[in-house]
Scaffold this motif. Structure first.
Motif, mmCIF file in Angstrom:
data_model
loop_
_atom_site.group_PDB
_atom_site.id
_atom_site.type_symbol
_atom_site.label_atom_id
_atom_site.label_comp_id
_atom_site.label_asym_id
_atom_site.label_seq_id
_atom_site.Cartn_x
_atom_site.Cartn_y
_atom_site.Cartn_z
ATOM 1 N N ILE A 8 -79.574 -26.617 70.295
ATOM 2 C CA ILE A 8 -78.982 -25.426 70.594
ATOM 3 C C ILE A 8 -77.730 -26.216 71.858
ATOM 4 C CG2 ILE A 8 -78.742 -24.407 73.201
ATOM 5 C CD1 ILE A 8 -81.229 -23.929 71.404
ATOM 6 N N LEU A 9 -76.602 -25.017 70.757
ATOM 7 C CA LEU A 9 -75.584 -25.026 71.038
ATOM 8 C C LEU A 9 -74.730 -24.688 72.461
ATOM 9 C CD1 LEU A 9 -72.252 -25.986 69.862
ATOM 10 C CD2 LEU A 9 -72.733 -23.803 68.455
ATOM 11 N N ILE A 10 -74.359 -24.599 72.889
ATOM 12 C CA ILE A 10 -73.325 -24.474 74.072
ATOM 13 C C ILE A 10 -71.867 -24.316 73.898
ATOM 14 C CG2 ILE A 10 -72.881 -24.802 76.811
ATOM 15 C CD1 ILE A 10 -75.530 -26.664 77.077
ATOM 16 N N VAL A 11 -71.491 -22.993 74.472
ATOM 17 C CA VAL A 11 -70.214 -22.698 73.978
ATOM 18 C C VAL A 11 -69.968 -22.136 75.631
ATOM 19 C CG1 VAL A 11 -68.421 -21.397 72.959
ATOM 20 C CG2 VAL A 11 -70.294 -21.888 71.665
ATOM 21 N N GLU A 12 -69.224 -22.814 76.427
ATOM 22 C CA GLU A 12 -69.109 -22.451 77.362
ATOM 23 C C GLU A 12 -67.669 -23.072 78.419
ATOM 24 O OE1 GLU A 12 -68.344 -21.069 81.019
ATOM 25 O OE2 GLU A 12 -70.584 -20.886 80.545
ATOM 26 N N ASP A 13 -67.339 -22.772 78.738
ATOM 27 C CA ASP A 13 -65.436 -23.577 78.897
ATOM 28 C C ASP A 13 -65.000 -23.802 80.863
ATOM 29 O OD1 ASP A 13 -65.474 -21.024 80.286
ATOM 30 O OD2 ASP A 13 -63.719 -20.495 79.389
ATOM 31 N N ARG A 71 -69.507 -25.130 61.443
ATOM 32 C CA ARG A 71 -69.368 -25.694 59.641
ATOM 33 C C ARG A 71 -69.690 -27.286 59.523
ATOM 34 N NH1 ARG A 71 -62.328 -24.131 59.748
ATOM 35 N NH2 ARG A 71 -62.881 -21.917 59.784
ATOM 36 N N SER A 72 -69.773 -28.073 60.509
ATOM 37 C CA SER A 72 -70.289 -29.162 60.357
ATOM 38 C C SER A 72 -71.645 -29.765 60.437
ATOM 39 C CB SER A 72 -69.395 -30.236 60.814
ATOM 40 O OG SER A 72 -69.536 -30.473 62.163
ATOM 41 N N ASP A 73 -72.456 -29.015 62.124
ATOM 42 C CA ASP A 73 -73.192 -29.554 62.447
ATOM 43 C C ASP A 73 -73.850 -27.751 62.615
ATOM 44 O OD1 ASP A 73 -75.909 -30.883 63.683
ATOM 45 O OD2 ASP A 73 -74.829 -31.136 65.024
ATOM 46 N N LEU A 74 -75.062 -27.064 61.872
ATOM 47 C CA LEU A 74 -76.253 -26.245 62.587
ATOM 48 C C LEU A 74 -76.670 -26.034 63.395
ATOM 49 C CD1 LEU A 74 -75.689 -24.093 58.744
ATOM 50 C CD2 LEU A 74 -74.154 -23.680 60.982
ATOM 51 N N PRO A 75 -76.583 -25.818 64.329
ATOM 52 C CA PRO A 75 -77.992 -25.617 65.934
ATOM 53 C C PRO A 75 -78.911 -24.000 64.983
ATOM 54 C CG PRO A 75 -75.624 -24.197 66.360
ATOM 55 C CD PRO A 75 -75.499 -24.724 64.946
ATOM 56 N N ASP A 76 -79.595 -24.933 66.016
ATOM 57 C CA ASP A 76 -80.930 -23.219 65.644
ATOM 58 C C ASP A 76 -80.775 -22.229 66.572
ATOM 59 O OD1 ASP A 76 -82.583 -25.225 63.990
ATOM 60 O OD2 ASP A 76 -83.256 -26.241 65.959
ATOM 61 N N LEU A 77 -79.678 -21.995 67.953
ATOM 62 C CA LEU A 77 -79.433 -21.275 67.923
ATOM 63 C C LEU A 77 -78.469 -21.261 69.409
ATOM 64 C CD1 LEU A 77 -82.377 -19.422 70.464
ATOM 65 C CD2 LEU A 77 -80.620 -20.209 71.841
ATOM 66 N N VAL A 78 -77.936 -20.553 69.966
ATOM 67 C CA VAL A 78 -76.446 -20.768 69.791
ATOM 68 C C VAL A 78 -76.201 -19.881 71.510
ATOM 69 C CG1 VAL A 78 -73.829 -20.106 70.371
ATOM 70 C CG2 VAL A 78 -75.322 -20.638 68.076
ATOM 71 N N LEU A 79 -75.944 -21.044 72.600
ATOM 72 C CA LEU A 79 -76.068 -20.283 74.471
ATOM 73 C C LEU A 79 -73.955 -19.695 74.223
ATOM 74 C CD1 LEU A 79 -77.957 -22.302 76.847
ATOM 75 C CD2 LEU A 79 -78.451 -20.152 74.988
ATOM 76 N N LEU A 80 -73.856 -18.743 74.310
ATOM 77 C CA LEU A 80 -72.068 -17.927 73.638
ATOM 78 C C LEU A 80 -71.694 -17.352 75.228
ATOM 79 C CD1 LEU A 80 -70.266 -17.546 72.117
ATOM 80 C CD2 LEU A 80 -71.609 -15.972 70.973
ATOM 81 N N PHE A 114 -78.113 -15.790 68.531
ATOM 82 C CA PHE A 114 -77.270 -16.154 69.750
ATOM 83 C C PHE A 114 -77.975 -15.460 71.280
ATOM 84 C CE2 PHE A 114 -75.732 -13.180 67.797
ATOM 85 C CZ PHE A 114 -74.515 -12.473 68.575
ATOM 86 N N ILE A 115 -77.519 -16.711 72.346
ATOM 87 C CA ILE A 115 -77.936 -15.342 73.804
ATOM 88 C C ILE A 115 -76.592 -16.172 74.580
ATOM 89 C CG2 ILE A 115 -78.839 -15.466 75.679
ATOM 90 C CD1 ILE A 115 -81.548 -16.620 74.751
ATOM 91 N N TYR A 116 -76.162 -14.198 75.418
ATOM 92 C CA TYR A 116 -74.522 -14.199 75.643
ATOM 93 C C TYR A 116 -75.603 -14.830 76.924
ATOM 94 C CZ TYR A 116 -72.003 -11.749 73.046
ATOM 95 O OH TYR A 116 -71.162 -11.236 70.627
ATOM 96 N N LEU A 117 -73.787 -15.092 77.673
ATOM 97 C CA LEU A 117 -73.736 -16.186 79.227
ATOM 98 C C LEU A 117 -72.443 -15.427 80.002
ATOM 99 C CD1 LEU A 117 -73.907 -19.631 78.109
ATOM 100 C CD2 LEU A 117 -75.719 -18.490 78.608
ATOM 101 N N PHE A 140 -79.907 -12.305 76.862
ATOM 102 C CA PHE A 140 -78.355 -12.014 78.152
ATOM 103 C C PHE A 140 -78.950 -12.887 79.238
ATOM 104 C CE2 PHE A 140 -74.002 -9.491 78.554
ATOM 105 C CZ PHE A 140 -74.213 -9.555 79.580
ATOM 106 N N LEU A 141 -78.171 -13.240 79.272
ATOM 107 C CA LEU A 141 -78.504 -14.066 80.098
ATOM 108 C C LEU A 141 -76.791 -14.216 81.814
ATOM 109 C CD1 LEU A 141 -79.439 -17.084 79.656
ATOM 110 C CD2 LEU A 141 -80.796 -15.924 81.208
ATOM 111 N N VAL A 142 -77.033 -13.866 83.104
ATOM 112 C CA VAL A 142 -76.339 -13.179 83.423
ATOM 113 C C VAL A 142 -75.966 -14.851 84.639
ATOM 114 C CG1 VAL A 142 -75.461 -11.824 85.613
ATOM 115 C CG2 VAL A 142 -76.269 -10.847 83.772
ATOM 116 N N LYS A 143 -74.529 -15.053 85.005
ATOM 117 C CA LYS A 143 -74.441 -16.406 85.845
ATOM 118 C C LYS A 143 -74.624 -16.093 87.072
ATOM 119 C CE LYS A 143 -71.203 -17.578 83.010
ATOM 120 N NZ LYS A 143 -69.323 -18.128 81.966
ATOM 121 N N PRO A 144 -75.383 -16.342 88.773
ATOM 122 C CA PRO A 144 -75.669 -17.719 87.903
ATOM 123 C C PRO A 144 -76.927 -18.646 87.153
ATOM 124 C CG PRO A 144 -76.496 -17.784 90.233
ATOM 125 C CD PRO A 144 -75.040 -16.419 89.587
#
Length: 460
Positions: free
Chosen positions: A5-10, A44-53, A77-80, A100-104
Motif C-alpha cells: 500500500i502507498l499512503i499519500v497523506e500530508d 515511478r520506482s516502486d509500484l504499489p498494489d493499492l493507494v490510499l489518497l 485507489f481509495i480517497y481520504l 472513499f474514507l472520511v476522516k477520522p
C-alpha cells in the motif's frame, strides 16, 4: 504478505496511524508520500498494489490531480478526506476511485474498505476480459439476447443490450439506475436468464413495499419464536435464491441497519436469520433504484461503503422521453401482443395517434406506454387505434373573475392529492410520518396508485 500500500497523506499523525493499522494487519507499506511530487516519484520506482489518497494535499496539486496517473498504472485507489460534502464527493467520483474514507478513520473501516477495493479491482479485471468478447455487432446477435424483451432502435438501447451481455458473463454485483418505469426489472431478469445461473431461481424483492420492521425477516428469514408473532420458521429471500439471483428493487429505500447486513452478505457471502445462526449463501445480487444515491449518501440515508460495493457494474437506463426512436417500436410490439391476447385484428395507429405518442413526455416511461397501449386495444373497435387518452401534465389556470375554472378529473385530483402528501413527507412513502400513513392506506396500495398515475419523484 498482503498487498503493498502507498499512503499519500500530508498530515504526519494521520499518515502514521494509517501505516500502523496497515502493518498490523499484515500489509506492506511504501514510504509515505506527503505531496503530489513525492507520490509521482514513488509510482515511478516502486509500484504499489493499492493507494490510499488524500484529496487535499499541500501545494498546488491535489489528490484528484494525481488520480489519472494512478489509473494509468491500473492501480486501484481509495480517497481520504475530512471533507465529505456532496460537491467534493461528485468531483472525486469522476476519477473512478474504489472507495472513499472520511476522516477520522476507524481501523475496521479502513481494513473493510481495503478488502472491498481489492475485490472490486479483481471483479473489474474480470469484467474487462468479458467485455472484450462483446465488441463486434455480430456478437450481439449470436447470444440470442436481442433487445432483452424491449423493442426499440435507439443507440441507448443498443448500449444497454451490450452491457447486459457483459454483466451476464460475469458474477459481479450490478446496480441498475433509472427513473420509475424504465424497465429496470426487465434488465435484471435478462442478465439472470442469460447468465450461468439462468436455470436457477431469480427472486424479486421490492424494498419500498416491505415494512422496515419486517424487511430483515423477509430477506434473511427467521427462526420459530425469534420474536413476537414468529409462530413458524421462515426461509428468507436470500435462501430462496440459492445458486441464483436476488433482485433488490428500490434499494434506495432500504433502512440503514439493513444496509449494513447486506454489505456483510456482499463481503462474506453469508446471512444470519433472525434468531438463528450464520450460514453461507451463493447468490448474485442485482440492485436497482430510481433515487440519486449520491444525494442519499450526502443526506446520511445510504451507506457509502455499500454504494461502492454495489457500484461495480452500473447500468443506467435513459427515460423514454430521451429515446424517441424507441416509442413506436415499443407501441407496435405491444399492440401485437395485446391484440392477439384479446382476439382483435388491429393493424396499427392513425397518423394523429403516432404524433401524439411521439410528442408526449412519458413521465411513467415504458411502463406507462405499455399500460396505455393495453387500454387502447381494449377500447378499439376497428383496424386502427385512432384515439388515445393521456393525462394532462400541465394545466394552465384560467385567470379572470368572469371565467369558469377548468374541471379536474377524479384521476387529476387523486394525483394532485398524492403529490401534495408526498411533498409534505419529503417523498417518504411508508413508515411513521410517511405518505401512506397520512393518507390512511396500505403502502403497497399507494405504490400501485403512484405507478398507475405516472407519479415518480422526478416528475413530482
Amino acid at each position: 504478505m498482503k498487498n503493498k500500500i502507498l499512503i499519500v497523506e500530508d498530515q504526519f499523525i494521520e499518515a502514521n496511524n494509517l501505516r500502523r493499522v496497515l502493518e498490523g494487519a499484515g500489509y506492506a507499506v511504501c514510504p509515505v508520500a506527503r505531496s503530489f511530487e513525492e507520490a509521482v516519484k514513488i509510482l515511478r520506482s516502486d509500484l504499489p498494489d493499492l493507494v490510499l489518497l488524500d484529496i487535499f494535499l499541500k501545494g498546488d496539486k491535489t489528490g484528484i490531480d494525481l488520480a489519472p496517473i494512478i489509473r494509468e498504472h491500473k492501480i486501484p485507489f481509495i480517497y481520504l478526506s475530512a471533507n465529505s460534502d456532496e460537491r467534493t464527493f461528485k468531483l472525486a467520483k469522476q476519477t473512478s476511485p474504489y472507495g472513499f474514507l472520511v476522516k477520522p478513520f476507524r481501523e475496521k473501516d479502513v481494513l473493510a474498505m481495503l478488502d472491498i477495493a481489492t475485490n472490486l479491482h479483481a471483479e473489474h479485471l474480470s469484467l474487462a476480459r468479458v467485455s472484450k468478447a462483446y465488441k463486434e455487432p455480430s456478437d450481439l446477435k449470436s447470444t440470442g439476447i436481442g433487445n432483452f424483451g424491449m423493442a426499440g432502435k435507439s443507440t441507448g438501447l443498443k448500449d444497454v443490450t451490450r452491457l447486459i451481455q457483459i454483466a451476464a458473463g460475469a458474477e459481479s454485483p450490478v446496480l441498475i439506475l433509472g427513473e420509475s418505469g424504465t424497465g429496470k426489472e426487465l434488465v435484471a431478469k435478462a442478465i439472470h436468464h442469460h447468465s450461468a445461473r439462468g436455470k436457477k431461481p431469480v427472486i424479486v424483492v421490492d424494498c419500498a413495499a416491505v415494512s422496515p420492521t419486517l424487511i430483515e425477516s423477509e430477506l434473511f428469514g427467521h427462526e420459530k419464536g425469534s420474536f413476537t408473532g414468529a409462530v413458524d420458521k421462515r426461509i428468507g429471500k436470500f435462501e430462496q435464491a440459492e445458486s441464483g439471483t436476488i433482485f433488490l428493487d428500490e434499494i434506495g429505500e432500504m433502512p440503514l441497519e439493513i444496509q449494513s447486513k447486506l454489505l456483510r452478505v456482499l463481503q462474506e457471502k453469508e446471512i444470519c436469520p433472525v434468531g438463528g445462526k450464520r450460514k453461507n449463501v451463493n447468490v448474485r445480487i442485482i440492485a436497482a433504484t430510481n433515487r440519486n444515491l449520491e444525494e442519499e449518501i450526502a443526506a446520511g440515508r445510504f451507506r457509502l461503503d455499500l454504494y461502492y460495493r454495489l457500484y461495480v457494474f452500473p447500468i443506467e437506463l435513459s427515460p423514454l422521453r430521451e429515446r424517441k426512436a424507441d416509442i413506436m417500436p415499443i407501441a407496435d410490439h405491444y399492440l401485437g401482443v395485446f391484440a392477439a391476447a384479446n382476439n382483435k385484428k388491429i393493424t396499427g395507429f392513425s397518423d394523429s395517434v403516432k404524433k401524439t405518442l411521439l410528442d408526449y413526455p412519458w413521465p411513467g416511461n415504458v411502463r406507462q406506454l405499455i399500460n396505455l397501449i393495453e387500454r387502447s386495444v381494449l377500447l378499439c373497435d376497428g383496424p386502427l387505434i385512432k384515439q388515445v387518452t393521456l393525462p394532462v401534465l400541465q394545466r394552465n389556470p384560467i385567470v379572470g373573475n368572469n371565467k369558469a375554472q377548468s374541471i379536474k378529473t377524479f384521476a387529476d385530483n387523486e394525483r394532485d392529492h398524492i403529490l401534495d402528501t408526498l411533498a409534505k413527507c419529503n417523498w417518504k412513502v411508508y413508515g411513521a410520518g410517511g405518505a401512506a400513513e397520512l393518507l390512511n392506506i396500505n403502502s403497497s396500495t399507494l405504490k400501485s396508485r403512484m405507478i398507475k398515475l405516472g407519479i415518480s419523484k422526478q416528475f413530482g
